[in-house]
Structure formats: structure tokens, C-alpha cells
Design a protein around this motif. Structure first.
Motif, PDB file in Angstrom:
ATOM      1  N   GLN A   1       1.242  -5.504  -1.895  1.00  0.00           N
ATOM      2  CA  GLN A   1       2.054  -4.445  -2.479  1.00  0.00           C
ATOM      3  C   GLN A   1       1.185  -3.498  -3.307  1.00  0.00           C
ATOM      4  O   GLN A   1       1.334  -2.274  -3.249  1.00  0.00           O
ATOM      5  CB  GLN A   1       3.159  -5.050  -3.364  1.00  0.00           C
ATOM      6  N   THR A   2       0.249  -4.069  -4.064  1.00  0.00           N
ATOM      7  CA  THR A   2      -0.635  -3.259  -4.904  1.00  0.00           C
ATOM      8  C   THR A   2      -1.497  -2.330  -4.057  1.00  0.00           C
ATOM      9  O   THR A   2      -1.706  -1.161  -4.406  1.00  0.00           O
ATOM     10  CB  THR A   2      -1.529  -4.180  -5.764  1.00  0.00           C
ATOM     11  N   LEU A   3      -2.005  -2.832  -2.930  1.00  0.00           N
ATOM     12  CA  LEU A   3      -2.895  -2.037  -2.081  1.00  0.00           C
ATOM     13  C   LEU A   3      -2.226  -0.768  -1.568  1.00  0.00           C
ATOM     14  O   LEU A   3      -2.889   0.237  -1.326  1.00  0.00           O
ATOM     15  CB  LEU A   3      -3.380  -2.879  -0.892  1.00  0.00           C
ATOM     16  N   LEU A   4      -0.917  -0.811  -1.388  1.00  0.00           N
ATOM     17  CA  LEU A   4      -0.191   0.352  -0.883  1.00  0.00           C
ATOM     18  C   LEU A   4       0.038   1.409  -1.953  1.00  0.00           C
ATOM     19  O   LEU A   4       0.452   2.527  -1.649  1.00  0.00           O
ATOM     20  CB  LEU A   4       1.165  -0.084  -0.299  1.00  0.00           C
ATOM     21  N   GLU A   5      -0.233   1.057  -3.218  1.00  0.00           N
ATOM     22  CA  GLU A   5       0.107   1.955  -4.324  1.00  0.00           C
ATOM     23  C   GLU A   5      -1.112   2.589  -4.995  1.00  0.00           C
ATOM     24  O   GLU A   5      -0.957   3.370  -5.927  1.00  0.00           O
ATOM     25  CB  GLU A   5       0.912   1.171  -5.376  1.00  0.00           C
ATOM     26  N   VAL A   6      -2.321   2.265  -4.535  1.00  0.00           N
ATOM     27  CA  VAL A   6      -3.520   2.780  -5.208  1.00  0.00           C
ATOM     28  C   VAL A   6      -4.180   3.891  -4.388  1.00  0.00           C
ATOM     29  O   VAL A   6      -3.842   4.114  -3.224  1.00  0.00           O
ATOM     30  CB  VAL A   6      -4.539   1.652  -5.478  1.00  0.00           C
ATOM     31  N   ASP A   7      -5.148   4.579  -5.025  1.00  0.00           N
ATOM     32  CA  ASP A   7      -5.832   5.706  -4.377  1.00  0.00           C
ATOM     33  C   ASP A   7      -7.103   5.289  -3.649  1.00  0.00           C
ATOM     34  O   ASP A   7      -7.520   5.953  -2.700  1.00  0.00           O
ATOM     35  CB  ASP A   7      -6.182   6.767  -5.440  1.00  0.00           C
ATOM     36  N   VAL A   8      -7.733   4.221  -4.093  1.00  0.00           N
ATOM     37  CA  VAL A   8      -8.965   3.747  -3.464  1.00  0.00           C
ATOM     38  C   VAL A   8      -9.042   2.236  -3.661  1.00  0.00           C
ATOM     39  O   VAL A   8      -8.556   1.698  -4.661  1.00  0.00           O
ATOM     40  CB  VAL A   8     -10.216   4.451  -4.057  1.00  0.00           C
ATOM     41  N   ILE A   9      -9.649   1.550  -2.701  1.00  0.00           N
ATOM     42  CA  ILE A   9      -9.763   0.088  -2.730  1.00  0.00           C
ATOM     43  C   ILE A   9     -11.240  -0.299  -2.748  1.00  0.00           C
ATOM     44  O   ILE A   9     -12.037   0.236  -1.968  1.00  0.00           O
ATOM     45  CB  ILE A   9      -9.079  -0.543  -1.503  1.00  0.00           C
ATOM     46  N   GLY A  10     -11.599  -1.215  -3.647  1.00  0.00           N
ATOM     47  CA  GLY A  10     -12.946  -1.782  -3.665  1.00  0.00           C
ATOM     48  C   GLY A  10     -12.897  -3.207  -3.142  1.00  0.00           C
ATOM     49  O   GLY A  10     -12.192  -4.047  -3.701  1.00  0.00           O
ATOM     50  N   PHE A  11     -13.609  -3.481  -2.055  1.00  0.00           N
ATOM     51  CA  PHE A  11     -13.628  -4.800  -1.421  1.00  0.00           C
ATOM     52  C   PHE A  11     -14.866  -5.537  -1.904  1.00  0.00           C
ATOM     53  O   PHE A  11     -15.990  -5.182  -1.555  1.00  0.00           O
ATOM     54  CB  PHE A  11     -13.637  -4.624   0.095  1.00  0.00           C
ATOM     55  N   CYS A  12     -14.687  -6.571  -2.734  1.00  0.00           N
ATOM     56  CA  CYS A  12     -15.803  -7.291  -3.355  1.00  0.00           C
ATOM     57  C   CYS A  12     -16.262  -8.457  -2.482  1.00  0.00           C
ATOM     58  O   CYS A  12     -15.457  -9.323  -2.127  1.00  0.00           O
ATOM     59  CB  CYS A  12     -15.390  -7.810  -4.732  1.00  0.00           C
ATOM     60  N   LEU A  13     -17.545  -8.476  -2.175  1.00  0.00           N
ATOM     61  CA  LEU A  13     -18.135  -9.554  -1.380  1.00  0.00           C
ATOM     62  C   LEU A  13     -19.387 -10.046  -2.107  1.00  0.00           C
ATOM     63  O   LEU A  13     -20.388  -9.325  -2.171  1.00  0.00           O
ATOM     64  CB  LEU A  13     -18.506  -9.069   0.022  1.00  0.00           C
ATOM     65  N   PRO A  14     -19.357 -11.259  -2.689  1.00  0.00           N
ATOM     66  CA  PRO A  14     -20.483 -11.727  -3.496  1.00  0.00           C
ATOM     67  C   PRO A  14     -21.751 -11.931  -2.679  1.00  0.00           C
ATOM     68  O   PRO A  14     -21.725 -12.523  -1.602  1.00  0.00           O
ATOM     69  CB  PRO A  14     -19.975 -13.058  -4.073  1.00  0.00           C
ATOM     70  N   ALA A  15     -22.863 -11.423  -3.224  1.00  0.00           N
ATOM     71  CA  ALA A  15     -24.133 -11.447  -2.489  1.00  0.00           C
ATOM     72  C   ALA A  15     -24.706 -12.843  -2.343  1.00  0.00           C
ATOM     73  O   ALA A  15     -25.546 -13.079  -1.470  1.00  0.00           O
ATOM     74  CB  ALA A  15     -25.146 -10.535  -3.199  1.00  0.00           C
ATOM     75  N   ASP A  16     -24.250 -13.783  -3.177  1.00  0.00           N
ATOM     76  CA  ASP A  16     -24.799 -15.137  -3.093  1.00  0.00           C
ATOM     77  C   ASP A  16     -24.077 -16.003  -2.064  1.00  0.00           C
ATOM     78  O   ASP A  16     -24.352 -17.193  -1.955  1.00  0.00           O
ATOM     79  CB  ASP A  16     -24.766 -15.824  -4.465  1.00  0.00           C
TER      80      ASP A  16
END
Length: 318
Positions: free
Chosen positions: A97-112
Motif C-alpha cells: 500500500q505504501t509503495l503506491l503512495e510515494v514518489d520514488v522507491i529505494g530498493f536496499c540490497l546489502p553488499a555483504d
């Protein structure tokens, strides 16, 4: 690595570089991908609780980062995961639900950690959102934990997961590239005046923040099964009567709920030692948040199998 967005007024780099931008960004990723730590680094103070245990975040905490060029309102969500309980399903629904309401999405993928099936699951969901003109920036978090070669491999693996608008590495712990992440996310926000006044860093009520700080302290150093079973409710917050005006004190009564008596014993510790430590650590954090002295009255209670009981979940705020 990825493409830039189009030419409407929500797109970055649109010629007028002096115009102010403001809007909402959401950080998503597997549990324990570094979303809360990055939120706190971007905002400049603790607004989202962090823990070495997965699935720490339960509420969408909004952190607000205001600069001379943009105001980025960060919505921190629980990690998307394959749900095993009613609580897990509700957390996933909250994220979508939150994803549909924001202007930009940051997809976090840990480098380790190498991108795995959980990351692919989220990437597929995000690609559908991108078709709805939601820009998605892939963020390689925890970049300080690997060497340059491993980081380069990680960035290439991220690139192969999807068609991202941009890819950027950062370390919220060391501060490396945090400003660049803020600028990049802000560049996708719509042209807009500030949404919140200067100095405001979160729109969460104090009562929610206090509950989260107690839960963070209670999660430190406990067994893996406990985070999913622990809920915190602030029952009462009242000013202490008879205190001088220049030295007020707040009485705060908090209940910590677990699902089984054995978990209650873990939280309390031998002779109450762990609960005293939880109280001391969370009281310091609450006093820093509120800017005044606090008397914290902590109680641990059993709410049997609350994660599977809709009535109990509602009573505990879910």
C-alpha cells in the motif's frame, strides 16, 4: 546501469535546477537490509529503530530530511518477506500500500550478502510498479563491509535483477555516499514547496516513538525467535505532579507483550537484570527524544499467540 526517467515535472534534471522539490520516498528490501539505519542517516537522528534481528520495523516511521534544495520525506516499512503469520501478511500488505503512495522507491540490497530469491521476489514486484511510472533506485547498502571488487560484483548482480532508474552504493554506518543517496532520491520528487516546517524530523507521535525505543532496547541480545513475538504498548504518559517548572518529569508506564511465559523470562532475565538494562537504555533514549527527565515503569506480560489472534493484534496496535 539503469535509465533516467522521462521529461514530466516529476523527472529529475529537468532544466530548472533551482526549483524546490518535496515529496515522499520509500525504502524497501528484505528484512535486515539496512533500511532503518539508512533512514536515520539520511534524516540525521534516530527516527526508526534498528536491530541486528530481522523484522524489527513494525510501523511506517516517517523521517524528514530538509535541505536548501529539497525536502525528502522517508517512509520506512517492514521488510517484504514470505509471511508465516497473520502479522506477517499484514506487514506485507502495509508495504504494498505504501509503495503506491510515494514518489520514488529505494530498493536496499546489502553488499555483504549476494542477492537471493527474496531479493528477486521484491524486484519482480518493483518492476510492476515501475510500469506505473514509479521510479525505483537500487541502493547497495552496507558498502563499508566489503572490498571494492566485491562491491563491483554486487552492483553488477543488482543490475541484472531489474531495469532500475539508477544504482548507487552507500554506507549508512560510515556516512559514505549518504548525501549522494539523498540528492539522488530527491531528484525524482515533484516540484513543490516544503511539506513540513524546518526542524521537523518525523511526524510520528511521541507515544509511537517511545514504544519503538523500548522495543529496540528489549530486542538487544535476545534469541532469534523473540523479535516476532514482542509488542510494546505505552499505557500512560502523565507529568509528575508537584515538580518545579524548571525540572519537569514525565511518568511513562509501558507494557511489553510476549507470546509465552518462557519469552517473558528471557525479557526479564535472571533476578530482573535484563529488564533493568532495557529500562535504563530505553529511558536514556526517551529522555533524549523528549528533552526532559522520565520515570519509566516497565511491565512484561504474556498475550498468548497474539500474532495469530486478530482481536489481540488490534489491541496491540496492528
Amino acid at each position: 546501469m539503469g535509465t533516467q526517467a522521462g521529461t514530466d515535472d516529476t523527472a529529475p534534471h529537468d532544466g530548472d535546477k533551482t526549483a524546490y522539490r518535496a515529496g515522499f520516498a520509500c525504502l524497501v528490501g528484505r528484512p535486515n537490509a539496512g533500511k532503518s539505519t539508512l533512514t536515520n542517516a539520511l534524516v540525521g537522528q534516530k527516527v526508526a529503530i534498528t536491530s541486528s534481528k530481522p523484522q524489527t520495523t513494525r510501523h511506517t516511521i516517517r523521517g524528514i530530511s530538509t535541505t536548501p534544495r529539497a525536502q525528502l520525506v522517508l517512509v520506512d516499512t517492514p521488510g517484504l518477506h514470505k509471511p508465516r503469520t497473520l502479522l506477517g501478511q499484514r506487514l506485507n500488505d502495509l508495504v504494498r500500500q505504501t509503495l503506491l503512495e510515494v514518489d520514488v522507491i529505494g530498493f536496499c540490497l546489502p553488499a555483504d550478502q549476494r542477492p537471493g530469491p527474496g531479493d528477486a521476489f521484491i524486484a519482480n514486484e518493483l518492476m510492476e510498479l515501475r510500469s506505473l511510472r514509479r521510479p525505483v533506485v537500487a541502493i547497495a547498502t552496507k558498502a563499508d563491509t566489503v572490498d571494492r571488487d566485491k562491491l563491483a560484483e554486487h552492483l553488477m548482480a543488482i543490475d541484472q535483477l531489474g531495469d532500475w532508474d539508477a544504482i548507487i552504493p552507500c554506507s549508512a554506518v560510515s556516512g559514505e555516499q549518504v548525501d549522494e543517496v539523498r540528492d539522488l532520491l530527491s531528484s525524482y520528487l515533484p516540484l513543490s514547496p516544503q511539506l513540513y516546517p524546518d526542524g521537523v524530523m518525523t511526524d510520528e507521535p511521541d507515544i509511537i516513538m517511545i514504544a519503538e525505543l523500548v522495543r529496540e532496547a528489549a530486542l538487544e541480545g535476545v534469541r532469534d525467535e523473540l523479535p516476532h513475538s514482542l509488542a510494546v504498548v505505552v499505557e500512560e504518559m502523565v507529568p509528575r505532579q508537584g515538580r518545579p517548572d524548571d525540572s519537569p518529569m514525565l511518568d511513562v508506564r509501558v507494557n511489553v507483550f510476549v507470546e509465552r511465559p518462557s519469552q517473558k523470562a528471557i525479557v526479564i532475565g535472571k533476578g530482573g537484570s535484563r529488564l533493568r538494562e532495557v529500562g535504563t537504555n530505553s529511558r536514556k533514549a526517551i529522555e533524549a527524544l523528549l528533552g526532559q527527565r522520565v520515570y519509566l515503569d516497565l511491565h512484561v506480560k504474556v498475550a498468548k499467540d497474539w500474532q495469530r489472534d486478530p482481536k489481540q493484534m488490534q489491541r496491540l496496535g496492528f
